[in-house]
Design an enzyme around this catalytic site. Structure first.
Site, PDB file in Angstrom:
ATOM      1  N   GLU A 139       0.660  -1.323  -0.040  1.00  0.00           N
ATOM      2  CA  GLU A 139       0.166  -0.258  -0.059  1.00  0.00           C
ATOM      3  C   GLU A 139       0.934   1.653  -0.022  1.00  0.00           C
ATOM      4  OE1 GLU A 139      -2.860   0.411  -0.364  1.00  0.00           O
ATOM      5  OE2 GLU A 139      -3.587  -1.899   0.053  1.00  0.00           O
TER       6      GLU A 139
ATOM      7  N   TYR B 171      -6.063   6.678   4.273  1.00  0.00           N
ATOM      8  CA  TYR B 171      -6.487   5.939   3.814  1.00  0.00           C
ATOM      9  C   TYR B 171      -5.567   4.362   3.588  1.00  0.00           C
ATOM     10  CZ  TYR B 171      -5.510   2.481  -0.353  1.00  0.00           C
ATOM     11  OH  TYR B 171      -5.406   2.169  -1.542  1.00  0.00           O
TER      12      TYR B 171
ATOM     13  N   ASP C 253      -9.986   6.528  -1.902  1.00  0.00           N
ATOM     14  CA  ASP C 253      -8.467   6.630  -2.359  1.00  0.00           C
ATOM     15  C   ASP C 253      -8.680   7.534  -4.095  1.00  0.00           C
ATOM     16  OD1 ASP C 253      -9.349   4.596  -4.352  1.00  0.00           O
ATOM     17  OD2 ASP C 253      -7.365   3.941  -4.999  1.00  0.00           O
TER      18      ASP C 253
END
Length: 348
Positions: free
Chosen positions: A37, A120, A138
């Site tokens: 991520e 996020y 996102d």
């Protein structure tokens, strides 16, 4: 609002049948999911995959990464850009090693306090690794959700993000990780920014923008800030051993990475006075390039010293060293300097 169960079922069924193969989808290791991520922020999947494999091969565990020197970590990040991501991730992993017995915290609030972990990343890692009911928002999700609801709220505003997270909450009460990944995948493969494949969309029947013909008007985003252009002069200086002068950056941007001596064209610093009043450079640059950051563009001109310096007569500052061409891999260079290095190796 969408009919929750039918919409989610259509989306997840499509995702299970069409999702792309990615190495971080083949693991339940929260450290690997977290790494992916971080790497994927502002970077395309196809670029990240090789970096991801190399990184976990060298640092397979949290303990391995926590014990590594920052220079080595940045070396494995070299070329991926946005180096603050690597520094923050390294700092956070060391905290996990020191305070959480090498185990990524599975409690969202605890994880969210780690260095570099924003809303996020918190939602993505917690939902995918631990199935915590948190909605990820996102760029892909902003676009998909705005179009599904024909929503004209400005997606650049924090208030819009908060509203989207609340509206998506019912869909992540169960199978949060799968739903979040499905929304992001839909945005990446079907509900794309400029040429959405609406006719192939698994949730077309639920899309208000498709029904109203407003797909290409959404999402609404405020105009981007115009990038600042900075003219930079880079100087290539060799000594009698054919080594090249490099310096470590002390500025916040690309801090502690190595570069060939570089100065803003309209700045007061001058390599001539820094090194030797005798040094002279060609008036014409041997190489030009542009390098873009998020809010800044460097317009770089590269100048070559006319003669080699006698290193015995030059006193370098503490941030400067002489580097043999073949030793480049020992130093962390940003992309712009790697391009200059390649030019020098090929042409000079």
């Amino acid at each position: 609002m969408l009919k929750e169960s039918k919409f989610k079922n259509n989306l997840v069924t499509w995702f299970n049948e069409n999702q792309r193969e990615m190495p971080w989808r083949e693991t339940s290791n929260p450290y690997y999911i977290w790494l992916s991520e971080v790497m994927l922020q502002q970077t395309q999947v196809k670029t990240v995959i090789d970096y991801y494999h190399r990184f976990i091969s060298r640092f397979p565990t949290i303990a391995d990464l926590s014990q590594a020197h920052e220079d080595e970590v940045l070396k494995y990040w070299e070329g991926l850009g946005y180096y603050s991501r690597a520094r923050n991730f390294h700092t956070a992993v060391k905290e996990v090693h020191d305070n959480y017995n090498d185990q990524v915290p599975n409690e969202p609030q605890t994880f969210g306090k780690l260095k570099g972990v924003g809303p996020y990343t918190q939602a993505a890692v917690m939902s995918i690794a631990f199935n915590e009911p948190l909605a990820t928002v996102d760029g892909n999700v902003f676009r998909v959700w705005a179009r599904l609801n024909n929503d004209t709220r400005d997606t650049k505003l924090q208030s819009t993000r908060k509203a989207f997270e609340q509206e998506l909450q019912p869909y992540v009460e169960e199978d949060a990780g799968t739903f979040n990944q499905a929304m992001m995948e839909l945005g990446a493969l079907v509900c794309t920014p400029k040429t959405p494949l609406c006719l192939f969309c698994p949730v077309q029947a639920h899309c208000e923008a498709f029904e109203n013909g407003t797909v290409h008007n959404l999402p609404v985003k405020t105009t981007k800030v115009k990038k600042k252009h900075i003219k930079q002069k880079v100087y290539i200086v060799r000594n009698q051993n054919n080594e090249i002068l490099i310096e470590k950056r002390t500025q916040k941007l690309l801090n502690n990475m190595w570069q060939f001596p570089m100065y803003e064209a309209d700045g007061k610093e001058d390599i001539v006075t820094d090194l030797s009043k005798e040094i002279k450079f060609d008036n014409t640059p041997v190489f030009k390039l542009k390098h873009q950051f998020t809010h800044i563009t460097w317009d770089i001109e590269v100048f070559m010293a006319q003669e080699k310096l006698n290193q015995e007569t030059v006193e370098l500052s503490q941030d400067m060293v002489w580097m043999a061409l073949e030793d480049k891999e020992l130093f962390n260079f940003p992309v712009s300097m790697t391009k200059i290095y390649k030019f020098i190796s090929d042409h000079c």
